[in-house]
Design an enzyme around this catalytic site. Structure first.
Site, PDB file in Angstrom:
ATOM      1  N   GLY A 199      15.501 -29.880 -57.013  1.00  0.00           N
ATOM      2  CA  GLY A 199      14.158 -29.418 -56.655  1.00  0.00           C
ATOM      3  C   GLY A 199      13.699 -29.732 -55.248  1.00  0.00           C
ATOM      4  O   GLY A 199      12.503 -29.784 -54.994  1.00  0.00           O
ATOM      5  N   ARG A 237      26.861 -37.689 -48.809  1.00  0.00           N
ATOM      6  CA  ARG A 237      26.029 -36.687 -48.167  1.00  0.00           C
ATOM      7  C   ARG A 237      26.837 -35.976 -47.079  1.00  0.00           C
ATOM      8  O   ARG A 237      27.648 -36.611 -46.384  1.00  0.00           O
ATOM      9  CB  ARG A 237      24.831 -37.402 -47.556  1.00  0.00           C
ATOM     10  CG  ARG A 237      23.814 -36.496 -46.882  1.00  0.00           C
ATOM     11  CD  ARG A 237      23.088 -35.643 -47.865  1.00  0.00           C
ATOM     12  NE  ARG A 237      21.843 -35.128 -47.344  1.00  0.00           N
ATOM     13  CZ  ARG A 237      21.197 -34.112 -47.906  1.00  0.00           C
ATOM     14  NH1 ARG A 237      21.668 -33.515 -48.988  1.00  0.00           N
ATOM     15  NH2 ARG A 237      20.055 -33.692 -47.408  1.00  0.00           N
ATOM     16  N   THR A 240      24.513 -31.420 -54.408  1.00  0.00           N
ATOM     17  CA  THR A 240      23.774 -30.212 -54.028  1.00  0.00           C
ATOM     18  C   THR A 240      24.520 -29.331 -53.047  1.00  0.00           C
ATOM     19  O   THR A 240      25.414 -29.787 -52.343  1.00  0.00           O
ATOM     20  CB  THR A 240      22.430 -30.637 -53.369  1.00  0.00           C
ATOM     21  OG1 THR A 240      21.630 -29.491 -53.094  1.00  0.00           O
ATOM     22  CG2 THR A 240      22.647 -31.380 -52.068  1.00  0.00           C
ATOM     23  N   THR A 268      19.791 -27.989 -56.389  1.00  0.00           N
ATOM     24  CA  THR A 268      20.583 -29.195 -56.519  1.00  0.00           C
ATOM     25  C   THR A 268      20.852 -29.329 -58.004  1.00  0.00           C
ATOM     26  O   THR A 268      20.264 -28.611 -58.803  1.00  0.00           O
ATOM     27  CB  THR A 268      19.709 -30.347 -55.972  1.00  0.00           C
ATOM     28  OG1 THR A 268      19.436 -30.087 -54.602  1.00  0.00           O
ATOM     29  CG2 THR A 268      20.302 -31.704 -56.140  1.00  0.00           C
ATOM     30  N   SER A 281      17.838 -36.634 -47.178  1.00  0.00           N
ATOM     31  CA  SER A 281      17.808 -35.968 -48.478  1.00  0.00           C
ATOM     32  C   SER A 281      16.606 -36.447 -49.291  1.00  0.00           C
ATOM     33  O   SER A 281      16.017 -37.486 -49.001  1.00  0.00           O
ATOM     34  CB  SER A 281      19.094 -36.310 -49.230  1.00  0.00           C
ATOM     35  OG  SER A 281      19.008 -35.904 -50.569  1.00  0.00           O
ATOM     36  N   SER A 282      16.279 -35.672 -50.311  1.00  0.00           N
ATOM     37  CA  SER A 282      15.264 -36.102 -51.277  1.00  0.00           C
ATOM     38  C   SER A 282      15.884 -36.463 -52.622  1.00  0.00           C
ATOM     39  O   SER A 282      15.157 -36.770 -53.573  1.00  0.00           O
ATOM     40  CB  SER A 282      14.245 -34.980 -51.493  1.00  0.00           C
ATOM     41  OG  SER A 282      13.563 -34.723 -50.301  1.00  0.00           O
TER      42      SER A 282
HETATM   43  N1  GLY Z   1      19.259 -30.504 -50.550  1.00  0.00           N
HETATM   44  C1  GLY Z   1      18.276 -31.207 -51.238  1.00  0.00           C
HETATM   45  C2  GLY Z   1      18.185 -32.636 -50.825  1.00  0.00           C
HETATM   46  O1  GLY Z   1      19.138 -33.173 -50.325  1.00  0.00           O
HETATM   47  O2  GLY Z   1      17.167 -33.224 -50.989  1.00  0.00           O
END
Ligand code: GLY
Length: 570
Positions: free
Chosen positions: A471, A95, A397, A379, A450-451
């Site tokens: 998404g 990340r 992403t 992403t 993040s998701s």
């Molecule tokens: N940028 C989308 C996420 O990290 O969830």
């Protein structure tokens, strides 16, 4: 025989008789499903050369950085979940991080407000997603390099080379990128993006013409020849730092030199007799997924028909609770050491949480009370399976499609705008979805929450389902529903991908639904239960693989919403 088992046998028969279907590919030796067919083929070539799922993932990820610049990247970051053939799971966190000069209120104006501006697509965004200050220190190259060092078998240079060839020799411009090129050439506020899809003569590359990226090829050559250091030290790093300094960005040479990817323990849960391996914080995906699967385990799903009113209502209530917990508790674990992950993902917590779901009425999301509920964009994803029994689920992403849209012409790649995933206004949470909770407030070198939910479901220690999606926050719910549909409703992976999905994220308090797939009478019934419904064309672009280990069959399926998505197997 259970309904689930009958479904499994039917779907196996369908494949063994060679019946034609639109979305799946069946293979025995290896499978790569990504948002671009060329990149999936690059991954398969690595497998054919004797590489494993990690090798194929490295090759696919670099190829996507060339062929799918919407989200494939070396200027962003992501997560990789790996389950090896011995049944051991691990994850790699690459990340992005906030630069050393970042501060908690860096996006607020003098009055403490979060100003709005126009983003790359001409629509309004808050300014934490706009411009060079929105760029986090990229992690992709570090993450791929670390995963390869630990588990790769083919030489690194051989895995980066196909991407260099694609950038140097070019590939046929697909329709969706040709459209993006025309749009940006005419409308982009960012010069880099206006020219991004042009050829050496300065003309826009037309649909079907060869698109070459010579500057990107040179950057990739540095990465091929010097690995991690080819990006974080040397001429690429110097050029990033120069570009940032001259254009008002925060990322320095020191930020790049200090960046490291991290190997982390996977987030592990179970659903019935399946094991779920997903991403722990700084992604919220794994915690939310396991919490929601635990809640669904409490329900009598045999009595709740797929796509019925109780089904959608229950999903929405489960999502509402998991997203409230996400907002309250989750952030970078290196900065939030006391995150109650064990509690949030425990069966006891789910049992308690399930009891306050009213099956006759929607609860109300309240931005001032997380506790009320329990006692409280672009992403890309790919999935890989190899013939040795290893599996990789990788999501990475740039945040928005084409990220910040900014980059150095000398380097040829786009920087993310991932700083927008931090909570920009400390301690300010609103009903329209702005979250200001402490765990995800900006701090130097912190990773933004993040998701992304790269996930591998295993049965008896062997990979059974490999899934993930783009998404934004909808990622978590897309993965959740796909896993649920396969494990609890016995759907084959391609049907699980294509059938109806919803999204609820606590705030705003609304259900988004795929409008062609939810019937009008169900919608009316849900509204009568006090739900607010918002139509969406489609949710997510899931890339999945389902494996029948006993019969040695891999079924790959790419979401039909993905313009260039493809499963390739051999
Ligand atoms: N940028 C989308 C996420 O990290 O969830």
């Amino acid at each position: 025989m259970t309904k689930h088992r009958i479904f499994q046998i039917l779907f196996l028969c369908l494949y063994l008789t060679g019946a034609e279907a639109t979305a799946q590919v069946v293979a025995r030796n290896g499978m790569v499903v990504s948002s671009n067919k060329i990149a999936s083929e690059v991954g398969i070539e690595a497998l054919k050369k004797g590489g494993n799922a990690i090798d194929a993932s490295v090759a696919t990820a670099f190829a996507l950085a060339v062929t799918h610049p919407t989200a494939g990247n070396i200027g962003g970051g992501g997560f990789l979940v790996f389950l090896d053939s011995a049944g051991t799971a691990t994850t790699f966190d690459f990340r992005e991080k906030a630069p050393l000069k970042a501060t908690a209120d860096m996006f607020l104006d003098a009055g403490g407000e979060l100003p709005k501006g126009t983003n790359l697509f001409g629509s309004e965004s808050t300014n934490n997603h706009i411009g060079l200050k929105s760029v986090g220190v990229p992690g992709t190259v570090a993450g791929l390099y670390l995963a390869h060092q630990k588990h790769g078998v083919l030489p690194w240079a051989e895995l980066v080379q196909p991407a260099i060839d694609l950038a140097e020799k070019g590939f046929e411009m697909p329709w969706n990128l040709a459209q993006a090129g025309a749009y940006f050439a005419a409308n982009s506020p960012v010069p880099f993006l206006q020219d991004y899809f042009k050829n050496e003569a300065g003309e826009l590359t037309a649909f079907g013409a060869l698109w070459k990226q010579p500057e990107l090829a040179k950057t990739l050559i540095e990465i091929r020849d010097h690995g991690h250091d080819g990006f974080y030290k040397g001429i690429v790093a110097q050029e990033i730092a120069r570009y940032m300094k001259e254009n008002g960005g925060l990322i320095s040479l020191e930020d790049l030199q200090r960046y490291t990817a991290v190997e982390r323990k996977p987030l592990k849960g179970t659903f019935r007799d399946y094991e779920i391996y997903s991403m722990a914080p700084p992604s919220s995906g794994g915690v939310a997924l396991v919490e929601m699967m635990n809640l669904m385990e409490q329900a009598d799903l045999e009595a709740i028909e797929f796509n019925s009113t109780p089904y959608v209502h229950l999903l929405a209530e489960v999502m509402r609770r998991a997203f409230a917990d996400r907002a309250e508790h989750l952030g970078d674990p290196d900065f939030n050491v006391e995150t109650p992950i064990e509690k949030l993902t425990s069966k006891e917590f789910a049992e308690k949480r399930f009891k306050n779901i009213d099956m006759g009425r929607a609860s109300v999301s309240d931005s001032t009370k997380f506790g009320q509920l329990y006692d409280g964009s672009s992403t890309t994803h790919f999935s890989v399976a190899d013939r040795f029994g290893n599996a990789v689920s990788l999501t990475y992403t740039l945040e928005f499609p084409y990220g910040s849209g900014m980059g150095s012409e000398k380097l040829g790649f786009i920087f993310n705008n991932e700083m927008g995933d931090f909570n920009p206004k400390p301690n300010f949470t609103t009903g329209d979805g702005l979250i200001g909770t402490p765990p995800n407030i900006i701090e130097p070198e912190k990773r933004m929450l993040s998701s992304m939910t790269p996930t591998i479901v295993a049965k008896d220690g062997k990979p059974y389902l490999i899934v993930g999606s783009p998404g934004g926050k909808t990622i978590i719910n897309t993965v959740f529903q796909t896993v649920l549909k396969v494990l609890a409703y016995g759907m084959p992976v391609d049907k699980a991908i294509e059938s109806m999905k919803i999204h609820h994220q606590w705030l705003p308090d609304e259900i988004r639904y795929e409008r062609l797939l939810l019937s009008p009478d169900t919608r009316q019934a849900l509204e009568a239960m006090n739900h607010t419904l918002i139509p969406n064309n489609s949710l997510g672009e899931l890339m999945g693989i389902q494996i029948d280990a006993e019969n040695k069959i891999m079924v790959g399926a790419a979401d039909s919403s993905s313009p260039q998505g493809a499963a390739v197997g051999y």
